[in-house]
Enzyme design. Structure first.
Site, PDB file in Angstrom:
ATOM      1  N   CYS A 230       0.854  -1.197   0.000  1.00 24.33           N
ATOM      2  CA  CYS A 230       0.000   0.000   0.000  1.00 24.33           C
ATOM      3  C   CYS A 230       0.896   1.256   0.000  1.00 24.33           C
ATOM      4  O   CYS A 230       1.927   1.284  -0.670  1.00 24.33           O
ATOM      5  CB  CYS A 230      -0.929  -0.094   1.204  1.00 24.33           C
ATOM      6  SG  CYS A 230      -2.403   0.938   1.195  1.00 24.33           S
ATOM      7  N   THR A 231       0.545   2.277   0.756  1.00 25.39           N
ATOM      8  CA  THR A 231       1.326   3.513   0.758  1.00 25.39           C
ATOM      9  C   THR A 231       2.655   3.388   1.495  1.00 25.39           C
ATOM     10  O   THR A 231       3.393   4.381   1.599  1.00 25.39           O
ATOM     11  CB  THR A 231       0.498   4.679   1.347  1.00 25.39           C
ATOM     12  OG1 THR A 231       0.005   4.290   2.628  1.00 25.39           O
ATOM     13  CG2 THR A 231      -0.671   5.022   0.441  1.00 25.39           C
TER      14      THR A 231
END
Lengths: 210, 210
Positions: free
Chosen positions: A100-101
């Site tokens: 993800c981020t």
């Protein structure tokens, strides 16, 4: 084989637990959750606390580094304690990974410049700003850097990485024991597949420019 | 809408976090991890500690009850503190759910007799011993009882349940935001799909008779 999973306030739980549940089952794996300080770290929702058993300083040389993402990633982009640990752990790691981020944190640490990588679909343009070639793929290998897309993609990354490290049969074993035979009741798991009005709504409300 | 996720020593992390990451994103959801005593509860591997914020007694009437499984389930089959809480929470719940061998705990509490349910593929025969019609399906709805197969299946269950409670669009929203567009690099996630020698090996070594 030491696997260190970094935690920070307002991480997304499945970002961390997806790779954990797969990678920790590799023969010889020793998995440790690490954070700036040992103790419980709260997730994005606040209702889940995952214990960091060690401080960053106590785990200087993991073989595999896993950096999850989540809303709290924004606050870490200038946290030199975390970024310094990521850089120094990466200097000796065999694999440096994110979900993800978390890839934005790898990028902020200067590790992804000129590389191919991925992130949550809402963060792909942001990733480009760090000189990264962002792709919409679910799992991206570029040298020792392995990045995965949003939240649930860490399961696919974990299995792919086990395959590289320990062979297909070990990865299949973990897939069988975790019964990872996904049958989502909807087909809305990517911006290409979800109803367009939902995609637009979340692009409009995103903390990242689109 | 209060969602209580039960924890016990040696639970499997993803059994709990899969439903958590989906269900907790429902509008109006208040999710709480509960255990016999508040505090960190260690998973099957021992390297993950998830914090139970409340004791069973403090959460008597959840709307949704989630019981995960894992190797530690065996030790809970005669734990009347846990089973009593499961029974009394079920008496007023809207939905009573499990992942993996959590269904054996629901069965031990007497809740599944004569019902259709599922469990980890290695535990299906064991489930039958409680007068349950065990199925090989990934997610089984029977009235208010929702059981899911092994470990990772809680993600599919969570989305299916959100669909029932809050509608298709909410479920699609959660699927999109968690980017649940699974692309496992192998196709070995069920005993029907995995290499036969692996299936046989784990059947032979199972703590449940096959």
């Amino acid at each position: 084989m030491q696997i260190a999973i970094a935690l920070f306030e307002r991480f997304t739980a499945l970002d961390a637990v997806g790779p954990y549940e797969t990678l920790s089952r590799m023969p010889g794996a020793e998995t440790v959750f690490v954070a700036e300080r040992p103790g419980p770290v709260r997730n994005d929702n606040g209702s889940l606390g995952l214990v960091a058993d060690r401080a960053f300083a106590d785990v200087p040389n993991p073989d595999i580094l896993v950096v999850p993402g989540g809303p709290g990633q924004s606050d870490q982009m200038a946290n030199e304690t975390l970024l310094d640990w990521v850089r120094s752990a990466d200097a000796t790691s065999t694999w440096t990974t994110s979900v993800c981020t978390g890839s934005l944190l790898l990028a902020a640490a200067g590790l992804l410049k000129g590389r191919r990588a991925t992130s949550h679909w809402l963060a792909l343009a942001e990733l480009e700003r760090f000189g990264v070639e962002s792709t919409g793929e679910r799992v991206v290998f570029d040298g020792k850097y392995v990045t995965a897309a949003g939240v649930s993609s860490g399961l696919d990354m974990g299995l792919a990485l086990i395959g590289r490290i320990a062979g297909d049969e070990q990865a299949q074993t973990v897939q069988l024991l975790t019964e990872y035979d996904p049958q989502p009741p909807y087909d809305a798991g990517s911006p290409q597949k979800a109803p367009a009005h939902l995609v637009e709504k979340f692009r409009a409300g995103s903390r990242f420019s689109q």
